[in-house]
Design an enzyme around this catalytic site. Structure first.
Site, PDB file in Angstrom:
ATOM      1  N   LEU C  58     -29.870  11.475  21.532  1.00 53.48           N
ATOM      2  CA  LEU C  58     -29.582  10.855  20.239  1.00 53.48           C
ATOM      3  C   LEU C  58     -30.321  11.569  19.110  1.00 53.48           C
ATOM      4  CD1 LEU C  58     -29.855   6.962  19.779  1.00 53.48           C
ATOM      5  CD2 LEU C  58     -29.380   8.628  17.993  1.00 53.48           C
ATOM      6  N   GLU C  60     -28.977  13.846  15.588  1.00 53.99           N
ATOM      7  CA  GLU C  60     -27.896  14.545  14.891  1.00 53.99           C
ATOM      8  C   GLU C  60     -28.322  15.923  14.408  1.00 53.99           C
ATOM      9  OE1 GLU C  60     -28.830  11.435  14.462  1.00 53.99           O
ATOM     10  OE2 GLU C  60     -27.099  10.384  15.286  1.00 53.99           O
ATOM     11  N   GLN C  82     -21.532  10.298  15.177  1.00 50.96           N
ATOM     12  CA  GLN C  82     -20.929   9.002  15.505  1.00 50.96           C
ATOM     13  C   GLN C  82     -20.385   8.251  14.284  1.00 50.96           C
ATOM     14  OE1 GLN C  82     -23.087   5.815  17.985  1.00 50.96           O
ATOM     15  NE2 GLN C  82     -22.080   7.136  19.446  1.00 50.96           N
ATOM     16  N   PHE C  83     -21.125   8.295  13.191  1.00 48.04           N
ATOM     17  CA  PHE C  83     -20.636   7.756  11.923  1.00 48.04           C
ATOM     18  C   PHE C  83     -21.161   8.649  10.817  1.00 48.04           C
ATOM     19  CE2 PHE C  83     -20.194   4.051  14.596  1.00 48.04           C
ATOM     20  CZ  PHE C  83     -19.035   3.462  14.132  1.00 48.04           C
ATOM     21  N   ILE C  87     -24.967  11.408   9.526  1.00 49.09           N
ATOM     22  CA  ILE C  87     -24.862  12.862   9.418  1.00 49.09           C
ATOM     23  C   ILE C  87     -26.057  13.431   8.653  1.00 49.09           C
ATOM     24  CG2 ILE C  87     -23.608  13.123   7.225  1.00 49.09           C
ATOM     25  CD1 ILE C  87     -21.773  15.115   8.731  1.00 49.09           C
ATOM     26  N   PRO C  89     -29.345  13.492   8.994  1.00 48.75           N
ATOM     27  CA  PRO C  89     -30.342  14.344   9.676  1.00 48.75           C
ATOM     28  C   PRO C  89     -29.783  15.727  10.041  1.00 48.75           C
ATOM     29  CG  PRO C  89     -30.276  12.140  10.672  1.00 48.75           C
ATOM     30  CD  PRO C  89     -29.098  12.239   9.738  1.00 48.75           C
ATOM     31  N   HIS C 129     -22.355   2.325   8.235  1.00 48.33           N
ATOM     32  CA  HIS C 129     -21.228   2.758   9.067  1.00 48.33           C
ATOM     33  C   HIS C 129     -19.968   3.005   8.236  1.00 48.33           C
ATOM     34  CE1 HIS C 129     -23.744   1.384  12.387  1.00 48.33           C
ATOM     35  NE2 HIS C 129     -22.854   1.793  13.267  1.00 48.33           N
TER      36      HIS C 129
HETATM   37  C1  TPP Z   1     -29.209   8.115  13.373  1.00 48.33           C
HETATM   38  C2  TPP Z   1     -28.268   7.304  14.167  1.00 48.33           C
HETATM   39  N1  TPP Z   1     -27.432   7.923  15.019  1.00 48.33           N
HETATM   40  C3  TPP Z   1     -26.538   7.202  15.737  1.00 48.33           C
HETATM   41  C4  TPP Z   1     -26.451   5.851  15.615  1.00 48.33           C
HETATM   42  C5  TPP Z   1     -25.416   5.057  16.416  1.00 48.33           C
HETATM   43  N2  TPP Z   1     -26.097   4.271  17.416  1.00 48.33           N
HETATM   44  C6  TPP Z   1     -26.420   2.988  17.181  1.00 48.33           C
HETATM   45  S1  TPP Z   1     -27.333   2.352  18.418  1.00 48.33           S
HETATM   46  C7  TPP Z   1     -27.319   3.789  19.278  1.00 48.33           C
HETATM   47  C8  TPP Z   1     -28.059   3.865  20.577  1.00 48.33           C
HETATM   48  C9  TPP Z   1     -29.489   3.479  20.422  1.00 48.33           C
HETATM   49  O1  TPP Z   1     -30.124   3.474  21.671  1.00 48.33           O
HETATM   50  P1  TPP Z   1     -31.636   3.029  21.811  1.00 48.33           P
HETATM   51  O2  TPP Z   1     -32.467   3.738  20.808  1.00 48.33           O
HETATM   52  O3  TPP Z   1     -31.997   3.189  23.223  1.00 48.33           O
HETATM   53  O4  TPP Z   1     -31.660   1.516  21.385  1.00 48.33           O
HETATM   54  P2  TPP Z   1     -30.936   0.278  22.113  1.00 48.33           P
HETATM   55  O5  TPP Z   1     -29.590   0.121  21.499  1.00 48.33           O
HETATM   56  O6  TPP Z   1     -30.892   0.551  23.552  1.00 48.33           O
HETATM   57  O7  TPP Z   1     -31.784  -0.911  21.775  1.00 48.33           O
HETATM   58  C10 TPP Z   1     -26.576   4.743  18.617  1.00 48.33           C
HETATM   59  C11 TPP Z   1     -26.317   6.092  19.114  1.00 48.33           C
HETATM   60  C12 TPP Z   1     -27.326   5.240  14.697  1.00 48.33           C
HETATM   61  N3  TPP Z   1     -27.316   3.932  14.486  1.00 48.33           N
HETATM   62  N4  TPP Z   1     -28.222   5.992  14.000  1.00 48.33           N
END
Ligand code: TPP
Ligand code: TPP
Ligand code: MG
Ligand code: MG
Lengths: 359, 325, 325, 359
Positions: C58, C60, C82-83, C87, C89, C129
């Site tokens: 995770l 970007e 993803q959204f 973008i 970062p 989003h």
């Molecule tokens: C910078 C960013 N990239 C992508 C997302 C989309 N997104 C939301 S939750 C998530 C996964 C997060 O996983 P984790 O940090 O393990 O937290 P959890 O949901 O398991 O509590 C993603 C990729 C986001 N919110 N922010």
């Protein structure tokens, strides 16, 4: 409390500051040819460096970042790399580049303010200079991903400074490299300063090699003024990568003997005594002493080498000074492969005003 | 009152505010003992200590994110980003948090932050050191973008920026950091934000510009005056929000508009100014609008930078063009 | 030939290119077994394996930086962010490297990368989003910005983007991912970049828009037709570089210009279009230009998103306004 | 090779999955009041959570991220914090927020698509929800810097997920916090999944606590389903911070029992068996068993508590459903404190079209 994970960071040194071996030496350290080649490149880098600083002082170059003191790390890494590996520099690593075939005139072209300096005649798959700190670590990881996908036994090498290890990009690169077991080595050059910020202000870490632990990959610290140790450590790390065993973080401990760049004045922020002490452990002295002791390197050899290097540098400078400037067209011709109309129009406009400066 | 450069005026404004507002904290790379790579904070750490004037580790996203946290807890951080080409890692925090903290929390928290950064090229800098991407930030709701053009305006606008209850991106035109000295009273008086400054009155054409390009623009105006063309020169100063009233009023009088900026043309701030006039001042226009801008290319490395930067000749020709069509 | 949605057309284009070009590699968060949060890559990892279709950790900035490295070594990465609100970062890598690698190395290296990301709001998404910040990227030299408005255009333009030798930011309008089905031939035929598409011919007013706003704009055009106003509707498609010739030609015929976009107004892409016409088509204009855009506010959280998004009524009123003045 | 640095990561567990103590328990674990208060909050969070998921299904809420399975971590952290500390959530941590005084109606307001949900009536100095992953870690560090500069004995706490530890911002925050010895705790909630990406794909690290080593600060792993261990570990870490001894990374090992959010379908990417196994070690069972054994918590107590929680949740839902929508003015009124003319003009325009939707 149960310990669930344990880690150790090791330090590698093979030649002490006086040139005495302090460990079993690898084969290349017994080869006269290899030693001379490495030493030669260190001297060349230093000769070039002095010249470049002077060229800046006389207005022939723009801001120039000296490599003074980093020669063992840079040349040691160059010697460890194979031609087909890919290398991502920051802005000081001429010792690595020259080993790989970049020409001195290209360095001058670059710091003379001309993009052609990034169009290396040497290794076409090496990355250009990278000023935005730590960004290049991700390029090396990307290159490694390409090698891995294509099943090529190649490894990528990225430099990053001590300051650069504070940028998120660095951690993202090492973490990804660990998670995907990429063939890449991250060479952290800890020269103790990021412009005016000393390493103690940059992080609470005792070593920068331990940053590797956050990526679940091996980290090792090496005496960056000891070209034997640097080359050997990197050869092993690169070989691991090529064998598909994953990435490594190597921290090379060295010292920035110069100002940060020609635009900097280090006396504003650091003590003379520290610099003086660093000169005592700098890389050339010990290599020369080791060569004198093991392969009978003489003052005459030294003198000859210095003269040769000076001549080579001078030839590069002449070539550089004779290079015609790019035309204003060159601003437009590499923005896109397929030039949009808009740029074609602007290119014509720029030509009309070219050379008229901003006034 | 001494004659001082813009960079000295900036140092002076910092010092004033550090002295008068205990919540002001400066942070950035090399701003402490080194006084910043351009010396904007020279002597301030020595004077105010290393907590009020902090060197940070090397990470711009971190600097911006820290500012959000510090500001939300009652401090007024003033951060330096060493060059505008290194502001990109900070954009996430600026856009997703700093500029919308007030909105997201319905005013419960806010971010009175100033981010200062050198702006533009023309001083033979390395790659990535000559950016002028003000348009990126002008498009972002919730943050002001300000750019001074003289020592006095740098002093007054920086004070205003620090005192403003919302985030301000403060762009410092490197080309004129030391270009001209000016008497600047160290009186703690801020200049107003959100309004532009009239640099030269004129009747035939309005030229709008900001930052370092005011120099070339004023030179062009002088040259034009010699030919009998009276150019009004407006310094935008606050790049966002734009003082459209002043621009429209001027164009209503002159009937012609030329916009000059160093940044790339496409979707630059010049486009917004042109659009405002094409919407609200169309019938005042006696000729097509002209933009004199950087090209839609990467800012070239310094050997060619003066082929990129708008020149006096280009400005003069653009004004001429408004009389031809 | 089956009727498919835009999201299915995008999956189809990906599959075609993965099959025909071994250098194409997809990467992004959750694009693998999960097929992407919008299912744009559904089934592709199963079919092409987890190296050609990669889930990433995770980050970007990491995704964009990896793309630079992969592309410079001969791959053609297609990355999903993803959204669009995530973008930011990645901007450092996009601006400082991806979009200028060719220029910086005088063509020695290049970055044939596609970055795809959902664009815009209107689907009751969480905060951050619903961004539509195409203007930020349009201002950056060296990268194309493309936004399709139908399944067929999504298929053809995505193929073109992947095959283009330079980076392309490919914006996918979420509101119409599944809005309307269309027959799309899976023939691997790309559509041209850098040109806009004429969606509806007209004689009285030109309306330029892109992405999801084409829906409201076409509705407005229908409504206007009922009143006897013939609106020409242009889908910009390639947002940068802008096909100014087509727009100028249309305005030369209609004499009126309305620009519709979802993004904030200030320094939005609409400003550039207005500026181009105010420079090169001024004498064709019979009325002031009108922009119908999102407000200069943070895109509100979803309860109010339809108060923010340009509506058919606003578009119709803006067209009317060009007949009043 | 000389070892120059050594590190160990410890694991803390106090109650095993069946509720048996496996270590010396802290004082609060012997207090009936404290236990009931903590358990009550866990049950409330779970009751609310179920209701919120249902509200989403019926269109009353937008996308909602469940906290199912995280209750011990969230409530344990809430209990460890002092009111004057500052807390930076991600998007699931209602258990922490409710302990600190955020109201359930605010959670509903937020996930109902209304910014007023971030205007907590409770702790005004707590940060709003933070959707951009890992960004909030820097806010907590910034808050800690403010506390440090003002010499306030307060500590900041930031949550971050396992996925979040891949973002550069996280490392920048911990590194800065270490370098400046800030009073801040980073609580990494390792629920094994970041949407569809399992922790093994996210990093090669054996633990996430070891990320702390890259910042030169302590890292500790705790059983995140064990509220006693979580609270105790965090109390110590927060106290260290308040005493000026610097930051800590705490990794809480737990499991996301739900889909990622209501927009997700976890059956697409993870095995039923894994989820089943996780239900066996979830936090409520063991707390209840421990309470039954130590303070005589009965089925009747349980029933009463559940009823109370259901009523409280229902009251919040009713309040939420009765809340009038914000006017279109609210889009404009919080962009700046000093509203530029341009926005005032647009505000009037928006009013004209308000409620007419996009059609
Ligand atoms: C910078 C960013 N990239 C992508 C997302 C989309 N997104 C939301 S939750 C998530 C996964 C997060 O996983 P984790 O940090 O393990 O937290 P959890 O949901 O398991 O509590 C993603 C990729 C986001 N919110 N922010
Ligand atoms: C992203 C970014 N921020 C700031 C700078 C300005 N800058 C150039 S070099 C430097 C210090 C780098 O220190 P270090 O990483 O230790 O490398 P060294 O110069 O010591 O080799 C800084 C802050 C930059 N080039 N890029
Ligand atoms: Mg350094
Ligand atoms: Mg997770």
């Amino acid at each position: 409390m149960k310990a669930v994970a344990e880690f150790k960071i090791h330090y590698v040194q093979m030649l002490d500051p006086s040139g005495q071996p302090v460990a079993d030496l690898p084969a290349f350290a017994h080869s006269r040819d290899e030693l001379v080649k490495m030493y030669r490149m260190m001297v060349l880098a230093r000769t070039f460096d002095t010249k470049a600083v002077n060229l800046q002082r006389t207005g022939k170059l723009g801001t120039y970042p000296s490599c003074l003191g980093h020669e063992a790390t840079h040349v040691g890494a160059g010697a460890a790399l194979r031609p087909e590996d890919s290398f991502a520099p920051v802005y000081r690593e001429i010792g690595t580049q020259y080993w790989r075939g970049v020409r001195m005139v290209e360095t001058l072209t670059y710091w003379g303010g001309d993009e052609r300096g990034n169009d290396f005649s040497g290794p076409k798959h090496d990355f250009p200079w990278s000023v935005p700190i730590a960004s290049q670590t991700l390029h090396a990881a990307g290159a490694a991903m390409a090698f891995k996908i294509r099943r090529e036994p190649r490894c990528a090498l990225a430099y990053v400074g001590d300051g650069g290890t504070s940028e998120g990009a660095f951690y993202e690169a090492i973490n990804l490299a660990g998670a995907r077991k990429l063939p890449v080595v991250f060479l952290v050059v800890n020269n103790r300063w990021a412009i005016s910020v000393p390493i103690e202000q940059q992080t609470a870490c005792a070593t920068l090699a331990q940053k590797a632990i956050a990526a679940g990959i091996p980290g090792v610290q090496v005496d960056g003024n000891d070209i034997i140790a640097v080359r050997d450590t990197l050869e092993q790390a690169l070989a691991r990568g090529r064998r598909g065993e994953g990435p490594t973080v190597v921290e090379a401990l060295t010292y920035r003997l110069s100002d940060h760049t020609t635009a900097d004045d280090a006396t504003r922020y650091r003590q003379e005594a520290e610099v003086k002490a660093a000169w005592k452990i700098e890389p050339l002295i010990r290599t020369r002493a080791f060569m004198a002791a093991t392969i009978g390197w003489t003052d005459a050899d030294e003198q000859l080498l210095k003269t040769e290097c000076a001549q080579q540098v001078e030839a590069a400078v002449q070539e550089f000074l004779a290079m015609p400037k790019q035309s204003s067209d060159s601003m437009f011709d590499y923005v896109f492969a397929n030039q949009p109309v808009r740029l074609t129009v602007q290119k014509a406009l720029a030509r009309r005003y070219s050379g008229k400066g901003s006034h | 009152m001494a004659q001082i450069t813009m960079i000295e005026a900036i140092t002076m404004a910092h010092a004033w505010e550090l002295e008068h507002d205990p919540s002001v904290v400066l942070l950035g790379e090399d701003i402490g003992i080194n006084g910043g790579v351009f010396r904007a904070t020279a002597g301030l750490q020595q004077r105010f200590g290393s907590e009020r004037v902090q060197d940070t580790p090397l990470a711009e996203g971190m600097i911006a994110g820290m500012c959000v946290g510090m500001a939300a807890q009652g401090l007024k951080p003033v951060a330096e980003i060493q060059f505008m080409g290194f502001i990109y890692p900070a954009i996430d925090q600026i856009v997703n948090h700093m500029s919308r903290m007030r909105n997201r929390t319905r005013g419960r928290m806010s971010c009175p932050v100033v981010i200062r950064t050198p702006h533009g090229g023309g001083i033979r800098s390395p790659e990535h050191h000559s950016e002028s991407v003000e348009a990126l930030f002008a498009h972002i709701p919730g943050i002001r973008v300000v750019c001074p053009s003289t020592p006095a305006r740098a002093y007054g606008l920086l004070l205003a920026a620090i005192r403003d209850p919302d985030p301000v991106l403060f762009l410092e035109p490197v080309r004129i950091y030391r270009y001209a000295k000016q008497e600047v009273a160290n009186d703690g008086k801020a200049l107003p934000l959100d309004v532009c400054f009239l640099l030269r009155e004129g009747t035939d054409v309005t030229i709008v510009t900001w930052g370092a390009m005011t120099v070339e623009t004023l030179k062009a105006a002088t040259q034009l005056a010699a030919e009998g063309i009276s150019a009004e020169v407006i310094d935008l100063a606050t790049i966002s929000p734009i003082d459209s009233e002043a621009i429209l009023e001027s164009v209503a009088r002159t009937g012609r508009l030329v916009i000059v900026h160093e940044a790339a043309r496409n979707c630059g701030v010049g486009a917004e100014i042109a659009a405002i006039v094409a919407e609200q001042g169309l019938y005042d226009l006696q000729a097509p609008i002209q933009r004199v801008t950087g090209y839609d290319t990467v800012m070239p490395y310094f050997k060619l930078e003066h082929d990129y930067l708008p020149s006096v000749a280009r400005i003069v020709d653009a004004v001429h063009a408004t009389f031809v069509d």
